[in-house]
Design a protein around this motif. Structure first.
Motif, PDB file in Angstrom:
ATOM      1  N   LEU A 169      -3.306   4.438  -4.137  1.00 55.55           N
ATOM      2  CA  LEU A 169      -2.573   5.113  -2.876  1.00 55.55           C
ATOM      3  C   LEU A 169      -1.506   5.722  -3.446  1.00 55.55           C
ATOM      4  N   ILE A 170      -0.368   4.725  -3.772  1.00 57.81           N
ATOM      5  CA  ILE A 170       0.981   5.134  -4.316  1.00 57.81           C
ATOM      6  C   ILE A 170       0.905   5.891  -5.498  1.00 57.81           C
ATOM      7  N   GLY A 171      -0.130   5.626  -6.602  1.00 55.79           N
ATOM      8  CA  GLY A 171      -0.062   6.669  -7.701  1.00 55.79           C
ATOM      9  C   GLY A 171      -0.371   8.070  -7.405  1.00 55.79           C
ATOM     10  N   ALA A 172      -0.697   8.368  -6.359  1.00 52.77           N
ATOM     11  CA  ALA A 172      -0.963   9.771  -6.067  1.00 52.77           C
ATOM     12  C   ALA A 172       0.207  10.379  -5.754  1.00 52.77           C
ATOM     13  N   SER A 173       1.289  10.037  -5.485  1.00 54.92           N
ATOM     14  CA  SER A 173       2.471  10.807  -5.339  1.00 54.92           C
ATOM     15  C   SER A 173       3.557  10.385  -6.257  1.00 54.92           C
ATOM     16  N   THR A 174       4.590  11.213  -6.507  1.00 57.04           N
ATOM     17  CA  THR A 174       5.444  10.996  -7.441  1.00 57.04           C
ATOM     18  C   THR A 174       6.495   9.947  -7.170  1.00 57.04           C
ATOM     19  N   MET A 175       7.000  10.129  -5.735  1.00 57.76           N
ATOM     20  CA  MET A 175       7.859   9.485  -5.399  1.00 57.76           C
ATOM     21  C   MET A 175       7.855   9.030  -3.835  1.00 57.76           C
ATOM     22  N   SER A 176       8.200   7.978  -3.369  1.00 53.63           N
ATOM     23  CA  SER A 176       8.236   7.480  -2.314  1.00 53.63           C
ATOM     24  C   SER A 176       9.885   6.996  -1.785  1.00 53.63           C
ATOM     25  N   THR A 199      23.144  -1.095  -3.780  1.00 56.25           N
ATOM     26  CA  THR A 199      22.768  -2.139  -4.768  1.00 56.25           C
ATOM     27  C   THR A 199      23.843  -2.668  -5.937  1.00 56.25           C
ATOM     28  N   VAL A 200      23.696  -3.889  -6.328  1.00 55.85           N
ATOM     29  CA  VAL A 200      24.606  -4.555  -7.285  1.00 55.85           C
ATOM     30  C   VAL A 200      23.963  -5.787  -7.762  1.00 55.85           C
ATOM     31  N   ASN A 201      24.137  -6.051  -8.800  1.00 56.24           N
ATOM     32  CA  ASN A 201      23.667  -7.235  -9.573  1.00 56.24           C
ATOM     33  C   ASN A 201      21.930  -7.366  -9.570  1.00 56.24           C
ATOM     34  N   GLY A 202      21.127  -7.127  -8.601  1.00 57.28           N
ATOM     35  CA  GLY A 202      19.906  -7.427  -8.602  1.00 57.28           C
ATOM     36  C   GLY A 202      19.251  -6.322  -9.062  1.00 57.28           C
ATOM     37  N   ILE A 203      17.849  -6.592  -9.079  1.00 56.27           N
ATOM     38  CA  ILE A 203      16.540  -5.675  -9.052  1.00 56.27           C
ATOM     39  C   ILE A 203      16.477  -5.032  -7.848  1.00 56.27           C
ATOM     40  N   PRO A 204      16.824  -3.494  -7.677  1.00 59.13           N
ATOM     41  CA  PRO A 204      16.955  -2.834  -6.495  1.00 59.13           C
ATOM     42  C   PRO A 204      15.292  -2.742  -5.822  1.00 59.13           C
ATOM     43  N   PHE A 205      14.378  -2.608  -6.760  1.00 58.28           N
ATOM     44  CA  PHE A 205      13.272  -2.324  -5.908  1.00 58.28           C
ATOM     45  C   PHE A 205      12.099  -3.384  -6.604  1.00 58.28           C
ATOM     46  N   PRO A 206      11.938  -4.349  -6.394  1.00 60.53           N
ATOM     47  CA  PRO A 206      11.077  -5.506  -6.847  1.00 60.53           C
ATOM     48  C   PRO A 206       9.804  -5.201  -6.393  1.00 60.53           C
ATOM     49  N   VAL A 207       9.372  -4.389  -5.297  1.00 63.57           N
ATOM     50  CA  VAL A 207       8.199  -4.294  -4.900  1.00 63.57           C
ATOM     51  C   VAL A 207       8.054  -2.766  -4.745  1.00 63.57           C
ATOM     52  N   PRO A 208       8.094  -2.035  -5.977  1.00 60.69           N
ATOM     53  CA  PRO A 208       8.316  -0.576  -6.043  1.00 60.69           C
ATOM     54  C   PRO A 208       7.140   0.312  -5.643  1.00 60.69           C
ATOM     55  N   SER A 218       7.082   3.785  -6.330  1.00 57.00           N
ATOM     56  CA  SER A 218       7.118   5.092  -6.898  1.00 57.00           C
ATOM     57  C   SER A 218       7.729   4.964  -8.601  1.00 57.00           C
ATOM     58  N   GLY A 219       7.043   5.633  -9.385  1.00 54.52           N
ATOM     59  CA  GLY A 219       7.436   5.708 -10.638  1.00 54.52           C
ATOM     60  C   GLY A 219       8.982   5.540 -10.793  1.00 54.52           C
ATOM     61  N   ILE A 220       9.798   6.479 -10.255  1.00 54.79           N
ATOM     62  CA  ILE A 220      11.418   6.413 -10.358  1.00 54.79           C
ATOM     63  C   ILE A 220      11.931   4.941 -10.131  1.00 54.79           C
ATOM     64  N   GLU A 221      11.195   4.242  -9.062  1.00 51.29           N
ATOM     65  CA  GLU A 221      11.859   2.854  -8.676  1.00 51.29           C
ATOM     66  C   GLU A 221      11.728   1.885  -9.958  1.00 51.29           C
ATOM     67  N   VAL A 222      10.510   2.051 -10.555  1.00 49.48           N
ATOM     68  CA  VAL A 222      10.205   1.062 -11.612  1.00 49.48           C
ATOM     69  C   VAL A 222      11.098   1.582 -12.779  1.00 49.48           C
ATOM     70  N   ILE A 223      11.452   2.540 -12.900  1.00 49.11           N
ATOM     71  CA  ILE A 223      12.586   3.180 -14.072  1.00 49.11           C
ATOM     72  C   ILE A 223      13.886   2.704 -13.907  1.00 49.11           C
ATOM     73  N   TRP A 224      14.222   2.687 -12.536  1.00 48.52           N
ATOM     74  CA  TRP A 224      15.376   2.140 -12.102  1.00 48.52           C
ATOM     75  C   TRP A 224      15.589   0.657 -12.362  1.00 48.52           C
ATOM     76  N   ASN A 225      14.496   0.237 -12.046  1.00 52.40           N
ATOM     77  CA  ASN A 225      14.481  -1.432 -12.334  1.00 52.40           C
ATOM     78  C   ASN A 225      14.885  -1.808 -13.670  1.00 52.40           C
ATOM     79  N   HIS A 226      14.192  -0.847 -14.737  1.00 54.84           N
ATOM     80  CA  HIS A 226      14.450  -1.218 -16.175  1.00 54.84           C
ATOM     81  C   HIS A 226      15.896  -0.803 -16.264  1.00 54.84           C
ATOM     82  N   LEU A 227      16.562   0.275 -15.771  1.00 56.76           N
ATOM     83  CA  LEU A 227      17.917   0.643 -16.157  1.00 56.76           C
ATOM     84  C   LEU A 227      18.806  -0.268 -15.600  1.00 56.76           C
ATOM     85  N   LEU A 228      18.464  -1.079 -14.479  1.00 52.31           N
ATOM     86  CA  LEU A 228      19.256  -2.007 -13.922  1.00 52.31           C
ATOM     87  C   LEU A 228      19.090  -3.500 -14.170  1.00 52.31           C
TER      88      LEU A 228
END
Length: 453
Positions: free
Chosen positions: A15-22, A152-161, A163-173
């Motif tokens: 379901l969430i793969g159908a959209s680019t961002m939530s 957000t600071v220190n932690g992974i911001p979106f541990p239950v992502p 959207s794709g952009i949330e996963v990328i931000w988890n990598h960046l942070l």
């Protein structure tokens, strides 16, 4: 019980793969799962149905007996035997678990193969990062259409992502220590196997992860990066400084270069996006460093879901000081004797170029480790929709920290038969996660002083 859970997760991802961002925040119910059926950073705690992926049991959080800081990291899995070697002859049998890039490499290069080993979920972070992740999961949110994050600071911001952009931000942070210095080499290989080593002294001041820092104290900066070229002589003395921001639309990254010939510091606005990386001979773009870095605004990011894939993991052989660089650097691709591949669950994210935006790469497919949020493989397509390049991040546990990070990145150009290997450290001193620096050490004035010493 696990099968029902896995099916439910799979249905949600479709379901969430159908959209680019939530923009939905992590719910209290989702946060409550961290440390229970999810790892503290959001991976699935359980193994897979057939046991080929084990349960996560904390990763490698302490050094082995006899290890001392400054050593090249001994391989905790040195006794493991190769389970299967995948090559062009048998790749169809394993096709579902191979990325498009790995399939293309197997077909294009008869000499390329993949040694598959037992899976070890070795990624770990300090407890304070787990605690911070639970805290910021409740407050983190995307801003500027996903091109920035707040709360957000220190932690992974979106541990239950979601959207794709949330996963990328988890990598960046993701956590890579508080500060680190490394001395590495880079080789831009010709098709015939010739190369000139370029050596760097890199420093990462990872201020987003520093204990006790507040979001206000970050002042929109997440890391400070300094890189000095130390060899060959014709390039030695050039120093790059980057201030990376949390919201790059509000405040783009700032970069400066010290030119030893001119003995002056100048702004470097081109250190971003698809401009060529330092001494990369055009084989790597700036935003491919660390597998992906920088602004996200030129792409649409789609969360495809989670898959079980053969990916680089626990790459201690490639890290070993018993090897010389020439042992690894062979024509067309690195020596297949040394990379280690394992079966892991990875998040799959597709980045497609936005209408009206410019980039060398029209599409990129990222494969991101569920346990560490480290990008492990990227399939890269050109503007003709042809698979062009394949990037691999070969990671290990720097267990004295602990953090899970690449020891070598390899960017392979399938169309030219060339590749770039960056991070070679077999003949270098080891990463130092205890260096002492001040913020002034990462100012433009510091470049001038270092360059004229």
């Amino acid at each position: 019980m696990y099968v029902k859970s896995f099916v439910a997760i799979g249905a949600t991802l479709l379901l969430i793969g159908a959209s680019t961002m939530s923009l939905a925040k992590t719910t209290p119910e989702e946060i409550a799962r961290l440390g229970k059926d999810l790892t503290p950073l959001g991976g699935e705690m359980a193994g897979n149905a057939d046991g080929s992926i084990p349960a996560w049991q904390g990763g490698i959080s302490k050094p082995p007996a006899g290890y001392k800081k400054g050593d090249h990291h001994p391989d905790p899995f040195a006794a493991d035997k190769v389970q299967v070697t995948i090559n062009a002859a048998n790749m169809d049998k394993y096709a579902e678990k191979l990325t498009a890039g790995h399939k293309a490499m197997l077909k294009t290069y008869p000499s390329f193969s993949m040694n598959i080993y037992a899976t070890h979920r070795s990624a770990a972070s300090p407890q304070r990062i787990y605690d911070a992740t639970r805290k910021v999961a409740a407050t983190a949110e995307l801003v500027n259409g996903g091109d920035g994050v707040k709360g957000t600071v220190n932690g992974i911001p979106f541990p239950v992502p979601k959207s794709g952009i949330e996963v990328i931000w988890n990598h960046l942070l993701r956590y890579r220590g508080d500060i680190a210095e490394r001395r590495i080499a880079q080789a831009a290989m010709t098709r015939g196997g010739d190369y000139t080593l370029v050596k760097f002294d890199d420093e990462f001041n990872l201020i987003y992860s520093k204990a006790g820092i507040t979001e206000a104290e970050l002042a929109n900066k997440i890391l400070l990066f300094k890189q000095e070229v130390t060899s060959p002589a014709r390039l030695a003395g050039e120093i790059l400084l980057v201030h990376e921001t949390l919201d790059q639309i509000k405040e783009p990254r700032a970069a400066w270069i010290y030119n030893p010939g001119q003995r002056r510091v100048r702004r470097a606005p081109n250190v971003s996006y698809d401009n060529p990386g330092t001494a990369s001979d055009g084989i790597r773009t700036n935003d491919q460093f660390d597998m992906f870095n920088g602004a996200t605004d030129r792409y649409n990011w789609k969360l495809v879901g989670k898959k079980e894939m053969f990916v680089p993991y626990n790459s201690y052989k490639l890290h070993s000081n018993t090897l010389k660089y020439k042992d690894i650097l062979t024509p067309l691709h690195i020596n297949p004797e040394y990379p280690r591949y394992e079966l892991h669950r990875v998040w799959v994210v597709e980045a497609t170029l936005k209408d009206g935006s410019r980039h060398l790469y029209k599409k990129r497919t990222f494969y991101i480790d569920e346990d560490s949020w480290q990008i492990l493989v990227v399939d890269i397509y050109d503007n003709r929709d042809q698979l062009w390049r394949v990037s691999e991040g070969h990671p290990i546990s720097y267990y004295e920290v602990p953090t899970f990070w690449t020891t070598l990145e390899v960017h392979t150009d399938l169309q030219s038969g060339r590749y770039l290997a960056i991070g070679l450290d077999n003949e270098s001193s080891m990463y130092d996660f205890d260096i002492k620096r001040t913020m002034e050490d990462y100012s433009p004035g510091s470049l001038r002083r270092e360059g004229t010493r």
